[in-house]
Design a protein around this motif. Structure first.
Motif, short mmCIF file in Angstrom:
data_model
loop_
_atom_site.label_atom_id
_atom_site.label_comp_id
_atom_site.label_asym_id
_atom_site.label_seq_id
_atom_site.Cartn_x
_atom_site.Cartn_y
_atom_site.Cartn_z
N ARG A 198 21.87 9.88 47.59
CA ARG A 198 21.32 10.70 48.69
C ARG A 198 20.53 9.83 49.66
NH1 ARG A 198 16.33 12.79 48.68
NH2 ARG A 198 16.18 12.72 46.41
N ARG A 201 22.87 7.64 51.79
CA ARG A 201 23.50 8.42 52.86
C ARG A 201 22.54 8.69 54.00
NH1 ARG A 201 26.77 12.32 48.59
NH2 ARG A 201 28.67 11.04 48.50
N GLN A 202 21.28 8.91 53.67
CA GLN A 202 20.27 9.11 54.72
C GLN A 202 20.12 7.84 55.55
OE1 GLN A 202 16.76 10.26 52.55
NE2 GLN A 202 17.46 12.38 52.20
N HIS A 204 22.28 5.57 56.02
CA HIS A 204 23.48 5.34 56.82
C HIS A 204 23.31 5.98 58.20
CE1 HIS A 204 27.71 3.95 56.32
NE2 HIS A 204 27.84 4.64 57.44
N ASP A 223 28.83 3.91 50.65
CA ASP A 223 27.53 4.42 50.25
C ASP A 223 27.36 4.42 48.74
OD1 ASP A 223 26.87 4.79 52.88
OD2 ASP A 223 27.19 6.96 52.89
#
Length: 399
Positions: A198, A201-202, A204, A223
């Protein structure tokens, strides 16, 4: 062929600081010996320094997860071959995959970059010592210093929100507990994977000035790969150093003549860290390698497919390499120990760990010159129930 001596790796320590006595006896009589692993696999146990380095350095031995048999007994674990490592879990891979992932991380862990972090590490240490003094005596050194210092350092380095530390610390403890069942370990590990994925992904979407963002910026990783690489660093980056700071303090307090020498000559700090690493060797189960082909080791034929359990604790107490190995002596030339491993899989974060320990121990005993145990030593709870050895708490007091 050597007689099968053990049904599993001995882990019960002889004293608070000494590895199992059986390992020392075995090192002298049969430095490579047969061992039956908990899953029934008949493999090998290496206990000497020379053979430990030899196996670590030999590319004919594999680190691949699907080839390994673990010396750790886990309740409820199915007796079946393990799956290959997930993308990014590079410590359980061989070249070329291991090489590719490690190369992307090597630039993040240069000695120069680690030295550049020193002022921030010094500030983190100073802040926690000030808070410890403000809290008053007695205090638990683990909860107030040994655990939070490396946790905050690795969080800042990776870009993990420090306020979420309890989440990963609790799940990491569950994974490393020798009392956890297989299902409990898997559930905790899945939560850790989801937590870091998580976060990746943030980053990214909104990158920062941190290592996870830097890995994403290479454009060479998914990711999931970034998250799994980050997870390995997160677990290793706080658990090992935290436990070294905790039990290392106990060792120094129990060797007042050594502590006095360190206080009198702070230049001994670097060597004191090396000696503590050698003397304690806190990774309980050492390392595992599996032969890719028939290999002769120490006069024994290790056949293709057989796993070798390497006792780092026994190797670091080998009298053929270290004079008076069972004595703690911060003046001994302790470099060359294999507490950080050896060969292509040697710990990437070793320089960071060294700086944290050097800064941590030096500042702790400078700021608290009369630091002492607040309970009898027999009441200190040792982490003999964990895969990473240390102390659960260390109650200390000061004026």
């Amino acid at each position: 062929m050597t007689e099968t001596l053990y049904s599993e790796l001995p882990t019960k320590r002889s004293t608070a600081f000494d590895p199992p006595a059986e390992l020392g006896l075995l090192r002298e009589t049969a430095p490579i010996s047969r061992m039956r692993f908990p899953d029934g696999h008949l493999g090998w146990l290496v206990t000497s320094y020379a053979l430990a380095r030899e196996v670590h350095a030999d590319r004919r031995f594999s680190s691949r997860a699907e080839l390994q048999h673990s010396p750790r007994r886990v309740a409820g674990e199915p007796v079946s071959r393990r799956p290959p490592a997930k993308p990014g879990m590079f410590i359980s891979m061989d070249a070329p995959d291991h090489t590719r992932y490690r190369k992307l991380l090597t630039g993040q862990f240069t000695v120069r970059r680690m030295n550049e972090l020193m002022p921030r590490i010094e500030q983190i240490v100073a802040d926690h010592l000030a808070a410890m003094r403000a809290a008053g005596s007695p205090v638990d050194l683990v909860a107030n210093f040994a655990l939070p210092v490396p946790s905050l350092v690795i969080c800042e380095l990776l870009g993990v929100p420090y306020e979420e530390r309890e989440t990963f610390q609790q799940d990491t403890a569950k994974v490393l507990s020798l009392d956890s069942t297989f299902d409990e370990i898997m559930a905790a590990f899945e939560r850790l994977e989801e937590f870091v994925l998580r976060l990746a992904r943030q980053k990214h979407v909104t990158p920062g000035d941190d290592m996870l963002s830097g890995l994403i910026a290479t454009g060479e990783l998914t990711d999931e790969e970034v998250a799994n690489m980050g997870l390995l660093l997160l677990i290793a980056g706080h658990e090992t150093t935290a436990n070294m700071l905790g039990i290392g303090t106990l060792v120094l307090l129990r060797h007042p003549e050594q502590l006095a020498a360190l206080r009198a000559d702070p230049s001994l700090a670097d060597n004191a860290v090396e000696e503590l690493m050698r003397y304690l060797s806190i990774v309980q189960f050492g390392t595992i390698r599996t032969a890719l082909e028939d290999v002769e080791v120490g006069g024994e034929l290790v056949r293709a497919g057989e796993s070798v359990s390497i006792s780092v604790a026994a190797a670091n107490r080998d009298p053929d390499r270290f004079e008076r190995p069972d004595e703690f002596d911060i003046r001994r030339p302790a470099s060359g120990h294999i507490a950080f491993g050896h060969g292509v899989h040697q710990c990437l974060g070793q320089q960071l760990a060294r700086i944290e320990m050097r800064v941590g121990f030096t500042a702790l005993f400078r700021e608290f010159p009369d630091l002492r145990l607040a309970v009898p030593v027999e009441e200190v709870r040792l982490r003999d129930d964990m895969a990473i050895y240390g102390v659960h708490e260390l109650p200390v007091e000061f004026s």
